[in-house]
Design an enzyme around this catalytic site. Structure first.
Site, PDB file in Angstrom:
ATOM      1  N   CYS A  17       2.175  -2.351   0.447  1.00 13.76           N
ATOM      2  CA  CYS A  17       2.165  -3.386  -0.587  1.00 13.76           C
ATOM      3  C   CYS A  17       0.705  -3.641  -0.931  1.00 13.76           C
ATOM      4  O   CYS A  17      -0.202  -3.059  -0.324  1.00 13.76           O
ATOM      5  CB  CYS A  17       2.891  -4.650  -0.162  1.00 13.76           C
ATOM      6  SG  CYS A  17       2.142  -5.534   1.206  1.00 13.76           S
TER       7      CYS A  17
ATOM      8  N   CYS B 136       6.446  -3.715  -2.743  1.00 15.37           N
ATOM      9  CA  CYS B 136       6.124  -4.643  -3.823  1.00 15.37           C
ATOM     10  C   CYS B 136       5.957  -3.854  -5.108  1.00 15.37           C
ATOM     11  O   CYS B 136       5.567  -2.679  -5.084  1.00 15.37           O
ATOM     12  CB  CYS B 136       4.876  -5.479  -3.520  1.00 15.37           C
ATOM     13  SG  CYS B 136       3.324  -4.580  -3.605  1.00 15.37           S
TER      14      CYS B 136
ATOM     15  N   CYS C 191      -1.336   6.391  -5.891  1.00 24.58           N
ATOM     16  CA  CYS C 191      -1.519   6.462  -4.441  1.00 24.58           C
ATOM     17  C   CYS C 191      -2.429   7.626  -4.063  1.00 24.58           C
ATOM     18  O   CYS C 191      -2.571   8.581  -4.821  1.00 24.58           O
ATOM     19  CB  CYS C 191      -0.167   6.641  -3.747  1.00 24.58           C
ATOM     20  SG  CYS C 191       0.947   5.233  -3.935  1.00 24.58           S
TER      21      CYS C 191
END
Length: 514
Positions: A15, A91, A99
């Protein structure tokens, strides 16, 4: 993800701040998946410290909180980092960010959970938000750890990891369908009256068709070769039988007398009091059949146990229903609607099982286990759509009644609600105390709490008449069956961690056919 993989699976929860949700998820998986999984957590913009509410909650659940820290996801993209098998974002912000390149090409999925740290208010309100987030994560991670990784290919496993729109917002869809059913039943009563009239021996054929669509996807998963193993779960069978036949009818008789015969007497038609009580007793004396397959599936319950327990209940019901109802109502002879009982058992148990097994064998012969998994993925959404359509019909059938007699229906619902939660809780706790597996305790609690409403309605009409208070009381049981049982499903799923921590002795798990 082959069966030859010996090391534990490495799982990373992400998150943005890595201070609340991802920390909770890390803690839960390391507890539920001990020995099979190693969980980590990180954030794209870590706050550097763990939210104190998260730490207090974990400490209250006996987690060791000293090792939790807020850290960057970059730690898991550098040389020497654990080779990740799964990466889950919890989230929405983290899900939308770019990422790093994770070592090992892990499978990814998004499990969006509302941020409890964003809640403002008193400590009690904030604490409630953290408990809710923990419960949702505990439920989802429990499902994840139950997946048969060794038998699934990468594509089918990736599909199973995603939380469907139905699953995430099932409570909302249920509420909307209830409201739609009431509104449509009031607006176009003739249409619903016509659908309601399509019945044989008090069994509504459109509803029966929808129940087929609900339960056949679950029955297709059942391998009859594994039914012989159900005897290992004699504790769960004993608990369910005890609750269904020694507790449930008698506890309902007590609750009906207490609430309808005493506390609510002044608010109900005086000439219908005894009839209402009779209807509630009839409702409790008929354990559920087909719908239990739906509830069991939603809790990832053991399907072989569920099928064998339902079949055993049906056999007992043929012998015990009339004597129990006669004893509690003080009647010397009970008119059992045998046509309804036998037709319902045939429609909801025997024929669907046969159809499901024919489908299962045909698919296995043609496409093997992979084909069966693909079919299950196609059928599962259809099952949920049928569940919601059933809600619309049931509430549509009684739309005018609900609007015309809201107080009566609300008061009759009180003892039914208490009875459901009492019997479900009793069965669940007794299974835990006896050392039974959680995937058996869940369906045991659900079978112990739910009702065979077709039989109950038919018996009430046969004994007291179509417009009697007894018939209305059984119909109230129909109306609250789905939403109330869904709340029991939620409780079973949310309490998985609590259940498994308190088992008195090791349990025996049946092999999972999913």
């Amino acid at each position: 993800m082959s069966a030859a993989t010996h090391r534990p699976y490495n799982v990373l929860f992400l998150c943005t701040g890595n201070s609340a949700r991802s920390i909770l998820a890390e803690a839960i998986l390391n507890r539920l998946g001990a020995g099979r999984f190693v969980a980590y957590s990180a954030g794209s913009q870590p706050k550097g410290e763990v939210n104190p509410h998260a730490l207090r909650l974990l400490e209250s659940f006996n987690y060791k909180i000293g090792d939790f820290r807020s850290k960057s996801w970059d730690e898991f993209a550098q040389a020497g980092a654990p080779q990740l098998d799964f990466v889950f974002t919890v989230c929405d912000n983290a899900a939308g960010e770019v990422c790093p390149i994770w070592p090992g090409q892990p499978m990814t999925a998004h499990w969006g959970i509302p941020d409890p740290a964003a809640v403002e208010g008193s400590d009690v309100e904030i604490g409630k938000a953290f408990i809710e987030a923990y419960a949702r994560l505990n439920n989802r991670i429990g499902v994840f750890t139950a997946l048969p990784f060794a038998s699934l290919d990468r594509l089918s496993l990736q599909t199973k990891l995603r939380m469907s729109l139905f699953e995430r917002y099932l409570t909302l869809w249920v509420a909307l369908c209830m409201a739609a059913g009431i509104a449509l039943g009031f607006a176009v009563p003739d249409l619903f009256a016509g659908i309601a009239a399509m019945e044989i021996a008090q069994v509504n054929l459109p509803v029966a068709g929808l129940i087929w669509l609900m339960i056949i996807p679950m029955l297709v998963k059942i391998d009859f070769a594994a039914l012989g193993e159900v005897g290992k779960h004699w504790r769960g069978i004993g608990v369910t039988l005890f609750v269904n036949w020694a507790v449930k009818p008698f506890s309902m008789a007590l609750l009906a007398w207490l609430f309808i015969g005493w506390l609510f007497r002044a608010y109900l038609p005086a000439d219908q009091i005894n009839s209402y009580i009779a209807g509630l007793i009839i409702l409790a004396a008929a354990p559920c059949t087909a719908m239990v397959f739906v509830w069991s599936n939603l809790t990832k319950g053991e399907p072989h146990f569920t099928l064998s327990q339902v079949a055993l209940n049906d056999a007992i019901m043929v012998i015990a229903f009339a004597p129990i109802v006669g004893l509690l109502l003080g009647l010397s002879a009970i008119i059992v609607p045998w046509e309804t009982l036998l037709l319902s058992v045939g429609l909801y148990i025997i024929v669907p099982v046969m159809v499901a097994q024919i489908i299962r064998r045909a698919v296995l012969a043609r496409s093997g286990e992979r084909g069966l998994q693909s079919l299950s993925q196609v059928l599962q959404p259809l099952s949920l759509v049928a569940l919601l359509a059933t809600l619309v019909l049931l509430f549509g059938f009684q739309g005018e009644q609900i609007i015309a007699q809201p107080l009566v229906i609300a008061l009759l619902a009180v003892p039914i609600l208490i009875q459901v939660y009492f019997n479900a809780g009793l069965a669940y706790v007794l299974n835990r105390w006896s050392g039974e597996a959680q995937n058996v305790a869940g369906p045991s609690a659900l079978i112990g709490a739910s009702n065979f409403f077709e039989l109950a309605v038919a018996a009430a009409i046969s004994l007291f008449g179509l417009n009697s208070g007894a018939a209305l009381a059984t119909v109230v049981g129909v109306l609250i069956e789905v939403p109330v049982m869904l709340s029991v499903v939620y409780g079973v799923n949310a309490s998985r961690g609590w259940y498994e921590r308190g088992l008195r002795k090791p349990v025996t798990q049946l092999r999972d056919p999913r």
